[in-house]
Write an enzyme that holds these catalytic residues in place. Structure first.
Site, PDB file in Angstrom:
ATOM      1  N   CYS A 282       0.796  -1.191   0.065  1.00 25.16           N
ATOM      2  CA  CYS A 282      -0.071   0.087  -0.093  1.00 25.16           C
ATOM      3  C   CYS A 282       0.650   1.366   0.198  1.00 25.16           C
ATOM      4  O   CYS A 282       0.347   2.296  -0.010  1.00 25.16           O
ATOM      5  CB  CYS A 282      -1.000  -0.065   1.294  1.00 25.16           C
ATOM      6  SG  CYS A 282      -1.900  -1.516   1.428  1.00 25.16           S
TER       7      CYS A 282
ATOM      8  N   CYS B 221     -13.237   1.088   8.504  1.00 22.83           N
ATOM      9  CA  CYS B 221     -12.274   0.500   7.175  1.00 22.83           C
ATOM     10  C   CYS B 221     -12.515   1.408   6.134  1.00 22.83           C
ATOM     11  O   CYS B 221     -13.453   1.955   5.773  1.00 22.83           O
ATOM     12  CB  CYS B 221     -12.972  -0.808   7.055  1.00 22.83           C
ATOM     13  SG  CYS B 221     -12.971  -1.921   8.287  1.00 22.83           S
TER      14      CYS B 221
ATOM     15  N   HIS C 257      -8.686   3.816  -1.387  1.00 25.03           N
ATOM     16  CA  HIS C 257      -7.480   3.203  -1.150  1.00 25.03           C
ATOM     17  C   HIS C 257      -7.001   2.226  -2.471  1.00 25.03           C
ATOM     18  O   HIS C 257      -7.088   0.981  -2.329  1.00 25.03           O
ATOM     19  CB  HIS C 257      -7.344   2.481   0.057  1.00 25.03           C
ATOM     20  CG  HIS C 257      -5.899   2.089   0.449  1.00 25.03           C
ATOM     21  ND1 HIS C 257      -4.703   2.661   0.092  1.00 25.03           N
ATOM     22  CD2 HIS C 257      -5.637   1.236   1.283  1.00 25.03           C
ATOM     23  CE1 HIS C 257      -3.860   1.870   0.596  1.00 25.03           C
ATOM     24  NE2 HIS C 257      -4.421   1.056   1.409  1.00 25.03           N
TER      25      HIS C 257
END
Lengths: 388, 145
Positions: free
Chosen positions: A83, A211, A337
């Site tokens: 990430c 989340c 994301h």
């Protein structure tokens, strides 16, 4: 050594289910950054392509992208740290320039999370854990961060309500960011309303609202040596500090469960290189893949003492008007994301802030900004400090 | 405990826990470096400090719960729903290990709980074949040390 400046930033909108191919997706961010820099392909000396390969059907995407973007015959490199891939890509770009090998480099991050099915995606995400020793026990990203959250709560008295406040802040800015995937309002009541998806249990004590949103997206940062940066841009943003660290994959090898050691170490390096202290940071982007991750980042970066991160969010100090604005573009939680694109998007936000071009999200007159980007569950950490 | 005959079921990650045929409590198997006397779990083939081969040794099966979570999303590998995972600080060796926790004892999971290892048939190998997995369960009151 001269300075290294950022002369162009770009990103695609972060969306669910991008309809095109990964090269088309990556081109969206690239096009945005090239226009921003006023650059032509011959101005770019090399490219660094960044993604987490477990999502890509295409093997070795760097060559495919270089061709599609007209960046041949210049060299291209592929970088991955889950990430944090595209903030990791900034480090080789900086080094290529400081070494004198190239005078400008494009750092292109992308991820098409929907390239594979969500079941496959879940399983592959789990392979970012230790597949030999952890995956057989059914590991997944929220479970790891949940264990950090539980220990943070037990050690410092942080509450699930404190974590929900972080999501409320993120949604405040997600609503006004036209690049964000999640643009709806989130309220505190949603976290306790069993009818609301936000309250759904994921891995105790984390709920759905804790989340981040999955998304497809791309980002691009164009970096140049001082002379070229001054020639091409009247508002270059300078790279003042670069920190990077790693730790054991298997969390059992870690002493601390209240924070991420890679964030602390990368921050220490970046502050030292830039010659600044946490108090001098005017605006920050931190890696909020989960609400607890932003809370730990406050403490790991020195914005708050260990255990006092909650006071920052309770006092709204990390809002746009606060003493240390954090993730005022919606963060990973609301902006989304797309993992290989995330770091570049965070850098873009800080560059726009330092130029005074962040629109409704603009913080008042910032001079120094910070980007904190984490790969895996605190496996890789990058902290980048930028200044006008 | 599990009623089914576990004789034929193969362990997941063979060589990382004992599968006793009598009443002996199961233990985790780690690596021991004879040269520098370091203990490892999971066991590596070589000691990274000495570059010598490590030998298999028991590292214990009792300890204290350091952190845990109850996962309520769809489980992988045929694990129960919900399933629980956590970190246990082992008595004696002091090693911190990751593993499954007893999904039947969710309400007894608290930080600092005393736990001991069991070995049971839980989930499969990814291709539908059942596997034995090590799983920590909270001690009953008055049980153990």
């Amino acid at each position: 050594m001269g300075k290294v400046g950022i002369i162009g930033v770009g990103q695609s909108a972060f969306v669910r289910g991008y309809p095109g191919s990964i090269r088309e997706l990556a081109f969206e961010g690239f096009k945005d950054a090239m226009r921003d820099a006023g650059a032509k392909t011959e101005d770019i000396g090399a490219s660094v392509i960044c993604s987490a390969p477990e999502y890509d059907k295409q093997r070795s995407p760097a060559g495919v992208f270089a061709e599609y973007m007209g960046l041949t015959p210049q060299p291209t490199f592929y970088v991955e740290t889950l990430c944090s891939s595209s903030s990791t890509g900034l480090k080789p770009a900086y080094s290529l320039i400081e070494s004198g090998l190239h005078d400008s480099v494009a750092v292109i991050g992308f991820q098409k999370m929907s390239e594979i099915s969500s079941a496959e995606s879940q399983e592959r995400m789990g392979r970012g854990a230790d597949i030999q020793w952890e995956s057989p026990f059914g590991t997944m990203m929220p479970a790891y961060y949940a264990m950090y959250a539980r220990n943070h709560m037990a050690t410092y008295g942080t509450t699930p309500e404190d974590l929900a406040l972080i999501r409320l802040k993120s949604s405040t800015y997600g609503q006004i960011n036209d690049k964000a995937v999640y643009r709806k309002a989130v309220t505190a009541e949603m976290f306790t309303d069993p009818e609301s998806p936000m309250s759904g249990p994921v891995a105790s004590p984390l709920r759905v609202g804790d989340c981040c949103a999955n998304a497809d997206g791309s980002s691009c940062i164009i970096v140049a040596g001082e002379e070229k940066a001054r020639a091409m841009s009247d508002k270059p943003v300078w790279i003042l500090g670069l920190g990077a660290a790693s730790t054991s994959v298997n969390l059992a090898g870690r002493d601390v469960f209240n924070g991420l050691t890679v964030g602390i170490e990368a921050g220490r390096q970046a502050y030292e290189m830039a010659g600044v202290t946490p108090k001098e940071i005017d605006v920050a982007e931190v890696h909020d893949c989960f609400t607890i991750a932003e809370m730990m980042a406050y403490e790991n970066l020195g914005f708050a003492k260990p255990g006092e991160g909650r006071d920052l969010i309770r006092g709204k100090e990390t809002y746009k008007e606060g003493s240390i604005p954090v993730n005022v573009d919606g963060g990973l939680l609301s902006k989304g994301h797309p993992i290989g694109a995330t770091g570049g998007s965070q850098i873009r936000t800080i560059v726009l802030q330092l130029r005074g071009e962040a629109g409704d999200m603009q913080v008042k007159n910032p001079e120094i900004g910070l980007v904190h980007n984490i790969g895996g569950v605190g496996l890789y950490g990058n902290v980048t400090i930028l200044g006008r | 405990m599990n009623e089914q005959n576990t004789d034929a079921i193969q362990p997941v990650n063979p060589g990382t826990f004992t599968v006793p045929e009598d009443d002996t409590p199961p233990e985790l198997l780690g690596g021991y470096c004879r040269t520098c006397r370091s203990l490892y779990y999971p066991p590596p083939r070589y000691c990274p400090s000495c570059l010598e081969e490590v030998e298999s040794c028991t590292v214990g099966g009792r300890g204290t719960l350091h952190s845990f979570t109850v996962v309520r999303t769809k489980p992988p590998l045929g694990l129960p729903q919900p399933y629980c995972v956590g970190y246990v600080d082992l008595d004696g060796s002091g090693l911190r290990v990751f593993g499954l926790l007893d999904p039947e004892r969710v309400e007894d999971l608290v930080l600092g709980a005393r736990v001991h290892l069991t070995v049971r048939s839980m989930g499969h190998d990814g291709r539908g074949e059942a596997r034995l997995r090590p799983c920590f369960t909270p001690d009953e009151a008055g049980e153990g040390s």
